[in-house]
Design a protein around this motif. Structure first.
Motif, mmCIF file in Angstrom:
data_model
loop_
_atom_site.group_PDB
_atom_site.id
_atom_site.type_symbol
_atom_site.label_atom_id
_atom_site.label_comp_id
_atom_site.label_asym_id
_atom_site.label_seq_id
_atom_site.Cartn_x
_atom_site.Cartn_y
_atom_site.Cartn_z
ATOM 1 N N ILE A 5 0.847 -1.202 0.000
ATOM 2 C CA ILE A 5 0.000 0.000 0.000
ATOM 3 C C ILE A 5 0.879 1.247 0.000
ATOM 4 C CG2 ILE A 5 -1.728 1.325 1.275
ATOM 5 C CD1 ILE A 5 -2.781 -1.332 2.391
ATOM 6 N N HIS A 7 3.809 1.531 -1.316
ATOM 7 C CA HIS A 7 4.309 1.644 -2.696
ATOM 8 C C HIS A 7 3.266 2.292 -3.596
ATOM 9 C CE1 HIS A 7 6.334 0.422 -6.433
ATOM 10 N NE2 HIS A 7 5.153 -0.032 -6.842
ATOM 11 N N HIS A 8 2.020 1.908 -3.421
ATOM 12 C CA HIS A 8 0.949 2.431 -4.271
ATOM 13 C C HIS A 8 0.642 3.900 -3.987
ATOM 14 C CE1 HIS A 8 -0.544 -1.947 -4.940
ATOM 15 N NE2 HIS A 8 0.388 -1.600 -5.814
ATOM 16 N N HIS A 12 0.960 6.033 -7.287
ATOM 17 C CA HIS A 12 -0.315 6.413 -7.916
ATOM 18 C C HIS A 12 -0.925 7.686 -7.338
ATOM 19 C CE1 HIS A 12 0.041 2.571 -9.806
ATOM 20 N NE2 HIS A 12 -0.243 1.870 -8.719
ATOM 21 N N GLY A 35 6.986 -1.947 -2.298
ATOM 22 C CA GLY A 35 6.027 -2.694 -3.097
ATOM 23 C C GLY A 35 6.521 -4.024 -3.620
ATOM 24 N N TRP A 103 -5.542 -7.170 -12.622
ATOM 25 C CA TRP A 103 -4.522 -7.055 -11.575
ATOM 26 C C TRP A 103 -3.349 -7.935 -12.033
ATOM 27 C CZ3 TRP A 103 -9.670 -8.066 -10.141
ATOM 28 C CH2 TRP A 103 -10.287 -7.117 -9.325
ATOM 29 N N TYR A 247 -5.647 -6.026 -1.284
ATOM 30 C CA TYR A 247 -4.954 -5.730 -2.536
ATOM 31 C C TYR A 247 -5.949 -5.552 -3.678
ATOM 32 C CZ TYR A 247 -2.515 -6.613 -6.905
ATOM 33 O OH TYR A 247 -2.060 -6.524 -8.204
ATOM 34 N N HIS A 250 -8.029 -2.030 -3.204
ATOM 35 C CA HIS A 250 -7.388 -0.711 -3.316
ATOM 36 C C HIS A 250 -6.565 -0.542 -4.591
ATOM 37 C CE1 HIS A 250 -3.393 -2.257 -2.081
ATOM 38 N NE2 HIS A 250 -2.940 -1.106 -2.502
ATOM 39 N N ASP A 251 -6.204 -1.666 -5.259
ATOM 40 C CA ASP A 251 -5.362 -1.519 -6.450
ATOM 41 C C ASP A 251 -6.085 -1.904 -7.736
ATOM 42 O OD1 ASP A 251 -2.786 -0.610 -7.330
ATOM 43 O OD2 ASP A 251 -2.321 -2.666 -7.899
ATOM 44 N N HIS A 252 -7.407 -1.915 -7.714
ATOM 45 C CA HIS A 252 -8.141 -2.060 -8.966
ATOM 46 C C HIS A 252 -7.871 -0.821 -9.816
ATOM 47 C CE1 HIS A 252 -11.514 -2.123 -11.791
ATOM 48 N NE2 HIS A 252 -11.651 -3.416 -11.523
ATOM 49 N N ARG A 256 -7.639 3.159 -8.258
ATOM 50 C CA ARG A 256 -6.369 3.840 -8.000
ATOM 51 C C ARG A 256 -6.475 5.361 -8.008
ATOM 52 N NH1 ARG A 256 -2.855 0.413 -12.246
ATOM 53 N NH2 ARG A 256 -2.839 -1.593 -11.165
ATOM 54 N N TRP A 260 -6.480 7.675 -4.466
ATOM 55 C CA TRP A 260 -5.322 8.476 -4.069
ATOM 56 C C TRP A 260 -5.437 9.946 -4.473
ATOM 57 C CZ3 TRP A 260 -3.333 5.752 -0.538
ATOM 58 C CH2 TRP A 260 -3.159 4.376 -0.677
#
Length: 319
Positions: A5, A7-8, A12, A35, A103, A247, A250-252, A256, A260
């Motif tokens: 998270i 890292h993202h 992003h 990440g 993903w 994961y 939040h990282d779809h 993103r 953020w």
């Protein structure tokens, strides 16, 4: 997952749209390094346990069901609220998330899991020497030929297989190099500092997944926690079960930018002196929020399974 998270939030956050701030830029580069370390560790953990496990269709279907659920749910929510326009590509990505690499990690991990029974046969029949030679060959091709010479021969699937084989070796052939925290902890801390210093101050990228320094750090961190005697905890296990869902949520790709940039307004906080505090709070908040959502998803899945079992138990109506 906290590292991922972090890292993202660094990758992003949309910081290129605002004027550069030196201190905030250092903070972003610091959090960037976690990440790929997290990805490597996740695959190492998987390989360590899967090497002595049988392939289960039910497990593969469970992974697929969870991925499909979040793919349809997230896309539908964004469609309903007008955040995205309906299209053929959106429909296909919604219904075929693994095949279409929605993903990237999920697609590669799913392939690796399906290959695990064949990898287990290979590992258990090749012996220690050939096992080590195979790992060495794969590392040379990927860490030296690929990174140093810039000639890409293999894909991310090959790297996940490499990590799988490394963790299998650690499990099958115990050695003090992997079983002593007098070695693992200093190596993990030392390599972590090296990666951080090079990335923050020298802008030299040592944190990429297929990088020997990152690999050493990942293995050392994995071994450090493997060697700790941690009592069985229902709380830890319950939280751990949600990390895959965290994961996925939040990282779809649709989430993103909204998460953020629009919701948490990373570019705004980037220009404030409290940016480091914001990043830490944001990471924890995203983790907890997504964890709660996945707890609800798990309860929903359990309810559906119970209903299906009850329907199956009912005898057919006869005249």
């Amino acid at each position: 997952m906290l590292m991922i998270i972090g890292h993202h939030v660094a990758m992003h956050g949309g910081y290129s749209s605002v004027e550069s701030v030196v201190i905030s830029d250092y903070i972003i580069r610091l959090f960037t390094i976690g990440g790929k370390l997290g990805v490597n560790i996740f695959v190492l953990i998987s390989g360590y346990f899967l090497i002595n496990s049988k392939f289960k269709i039910k497990k593969a279907l469970t992974i697929f069901a969870q991925v499909f659920f979040y793919s349809v749910l997230i896309s539908s929510i964004f469609l309903i609220f007008g955040k995205v326009q309906f299209s053929k590509d959106l429909l296909l990505s919604m219904l075929l998330p693994i095949s279409l690499n929605v993903w990237w990690f999920v697609s590669i991990y799913f392939i690796t899991y399906c290959l695990s029974p064949f990898l287990n046969i290979l590992v258990k029949n090749c012996g220690q020497k050939l096992h080590l030679i195979l790992i060495f060959f794969l590392l040379v091709v990927q860490c030296i030929v690929n990174n140093v010479l810039g000639v890409a021969h293999l894909s991310n699937v090959a790297w996940f297989i490499t990590l799988y084989l490394i963790s299998a070796y650690i499990k099958i052939y115990p050695h003090k190099l992997f079983n002593s925290n007098k070695i693992a902890v200093p190596v993990s801390l030392g390599t972590l500092v090296i990666i951080a210093v090079f990335n923050v101050f020298l802008k030299v990228n040592l944190w990429e997944m297929v990088n020997f320094v990152c690999l050493v750090c990942s293995v050392a961190i994995f071994c450090s926690f493997k060697n700790f005697t941690i009592p069985n905890s229902k709380i830890i296990n319950a939280i751990a079960k949600t990390t895959f869902g965290i994961y996925l949520i939040h990282d779809h790709p649709l989430v993103r930018s909204f998460l953020w940039v629009e919701l948490l307004k990373c570019p705004y906080h980037y220009q404030l002196n409290t940016f480091i505090c914001f990043v830490i709070v944001a990471i924890i908040a995203v983790f907890i929020a997504c964890m709660i959502i996945d707890f609800i998803r798990e309860l929903l899945f359990k309810a559906v399974i119970i209903i299906i079992k009850r329907i199956r138990r009912k005898k057919p109506i006869t005249e």
